[in-house]
Design a protein around this motif. Sequence first.
Motif, PDB file in Angstrom:
ATOM      1  N   LEU A   1      -6.510   9.291  -1.341  1.00  0.00           N
ATOM      2  CA  LEU A   1      -5.232   8.597  -1.298  1.00  0.00           C
ATOM      3  C   LEU A   1      -4.559   8.782   0.064  1.00  0.00           C
ATOM      4  O   LEU A   1      -4.035   7.828   0.644  1.00  0.00           O
ATOM      5  N   CYS A   2      -4.602  10.002   0.589  1.00  0.00           N
ATOM      6  CA  CYS A   2      -4.049  10.257   1.927  1.00  0.00           C
ATOM      7  C   CYS A   2      -4.834   9.492   2.984  1.00  0.00           C
ATOM      8  O   CYS A   2      -4.260   8.963   3.944  1.00  0.00           O
ATOM      9  N   TRP A   3      -6.151   9.427   2.816  1.00  0.00           N
ATOM     10  CA  TRP A   3      -6.998   8.692   3.760  1.00  0.00           C
ATOM     11  C   TRP A   3      -6.577   7.218   3.808  1.00  0.00           C
ATOM     12  O   TRP A   3      -6.405   6.646   4.885  1.00  0.00           O
ATOM     13  N   VAL A   4      -6.402   6.605   2.646  1.00  0.00           N
ATOM     14  CA  VAL A   4      -5.975   5.199   2.579  1.00  0.00           C
ATOM     15  C   VAL A   4      -4.599   5.031   3.215  1.00  0.00           C
ATOM     16  O   VAL A   4      -4.362   4.089   3.978  1.00  0.00           O
ATOM     17  N   TYR A   5      -3.702   5.944   2.922  1.00  0.00           N
ATOM     18  CA  TYR A   5      -2.335   5.903   3.452  1.00  0.00           C
ATOM     19  C   TYR A   5      -2.345   5.885   4.987  1.00  0.00           C
ATOM     20  O   TYR A   5      -1.703   5.046   5.615  1.00  0.00           O
ATOM     21  N   PHE A   6      -3.109   6.797   5.588  1.00  0.00           N
ATOM     22  CA  PHE A   6      -3.164   6.875   7.048  1.00  0.00           C
ATOM     23  C   PHE A   6      -3.967   5.725   7.653  1.00  0.00           C
ATOM     24  O   PHE A   6      -3.648   5.242   8.741  1.00  0.00           O
TER      25      PHE A   6
ATOM     26  N   THR B   1       0.831  -1.202   0.000  1.00  0.00           N
ATOM     27  CA  THR B   1       0.000   0.000   0.000  1.00  0.00           C
ATOM     28  C   THR B   1       0.863   1.248   0.000  1.00  0.00           C
ATOM     29  O   THR B   1       0.569   2.218  -0.715  1.00  0.00           O
ATOM     30  N   ASN B   2       1.938   1.240   0.772  1.00  0.00           N
ATOM     31  CA  ASN B   2       2.860   2.371   0.819  1.00  0.00           C
ATOM     32  C   ASN B   2       3.475   2.639  -0.552  1.00  0.00           C
ATOM     33  O   ASN B   2       3.536   3.788  -0.999  1.00  0.00           O
ATOM     34  N   ILE B   3       3.923   1.602  -1.209  1.00  0.00           N
ATOM     35  CA  ILE B   3       4.548   1.752  -2.532  1.00  0.00           C
ATOM     36  C   ILE B   3       3.542   2.288  -3.545  1.00  0.00           C
ATOM     37  O   ILE B   3       3.836   3.226  -4.294  1.00  0.00           O
ATOM     38  N   ILE B   4       2.343   1.705  -3.572  1.00  0.00           N
ATOM     39  CA  ILE B   4       1.318   2.149  -4.515  1.00  0.00           C
ATOM     40  C   ILE B   4       0.934   3.607  -4.261  1.00  0.00           C
ATOM     41  O   ILE B   4       0.852   4.407  -5.195  1.00  0.00           O
ATOM     42  N   CYS B   5       0.712   3.960  -2.994  1.00  0.00           N
ATOM     43  CA  CYS B   5       0.352   5.351  -2.667  1.00  0.00           C
ATOM     44  C   CYS B   5       1.464   6.319  -3.040  1.00  0.00           C
ATOM     45  O   CYS B   5       1.196   7.404  -3.572  1.00  0.00           O
ATOM     46  N   ASN B   6       2.707   5.949  -2.779  1.00  0.00           N
ATOM     47  CA  ASN B   6       3.822   6.833  -3.117  1.00  0.00           C
ATOM     48  C   ASN B   6       3.969   7.022  -4.622  1.00  0.00           C
ATOM     49  O   ASN B   6       4.270   8.128  -5.084  1.00  0.00           O
ATOM     50  N   ILE B   7       3.759   5.968  -5.396  1.00  0.00           N
ATOM     51  CA  ILE B   7       3.827   6.092  -6.851  1.00  0.00           C
ATOM     52  C   ILE B   7       2.723   7.017  -7.360  1.00  0.00           C
ATOM     53  O   ILE B   7       2.973   7.918  -8.173  1.00  0.00           O
ATOM     54  N   ILE B   8       1.509   6.819  -6.873  1.00  0.00           N
ATOM     55  CA  ILE B   8       0.394   7.665  -7.309  1.00  0.00           C
ATOM     56  C   ILE B   8       0.616   9.111  -6.878  1.00  0.00           C
ATOM     57  O   ILE B   8       0.377  10.050  -7.656  1.00  0.00           O
TER      58      ILE B   8
END
Length: 121
Positions: free
Chosen positions: A71-76, A37-44
């Motif tokens: 995207l920030c919501w999912v990240y946190f 999830t971290n990798i996907i969020c950072n790429i997006i």
Amino acid sequence: MKSFESILAISFISSNALPKNPFSFEGRVRRTTYWITNIICNIIMYVLTEATESGFDDGGLLIFILLYIPLCWVYFAVAAKRCHDLGHNGWWQLIPFYSLWLAFQNGQSGDNEYGPNPQCE
């Protein structure tokens, strides 16, 4: 010939590696889920930032905001679930450099107050 489901089941990103409910702050996730999830969020986020720097009109800014907030919501949310896996409150993710601990520390074995062990599911 193998079915699509069997190919997907043996792929690297299996259903266990992605969060079941990425917008929820409840439950626990494994390190693998946290990393992916971290990798996907950072790429997006990188793609969105690059698109912003190249410049676009007001409609593009609206699209940027509409994509960036969820995207920030999912990240946190996933980071909070990872904190839960370690037996801590989700607010611990705000501690500087705690994300490194989240990325490398084993989760608590067995059930804890936040739910069952995600490795056993």
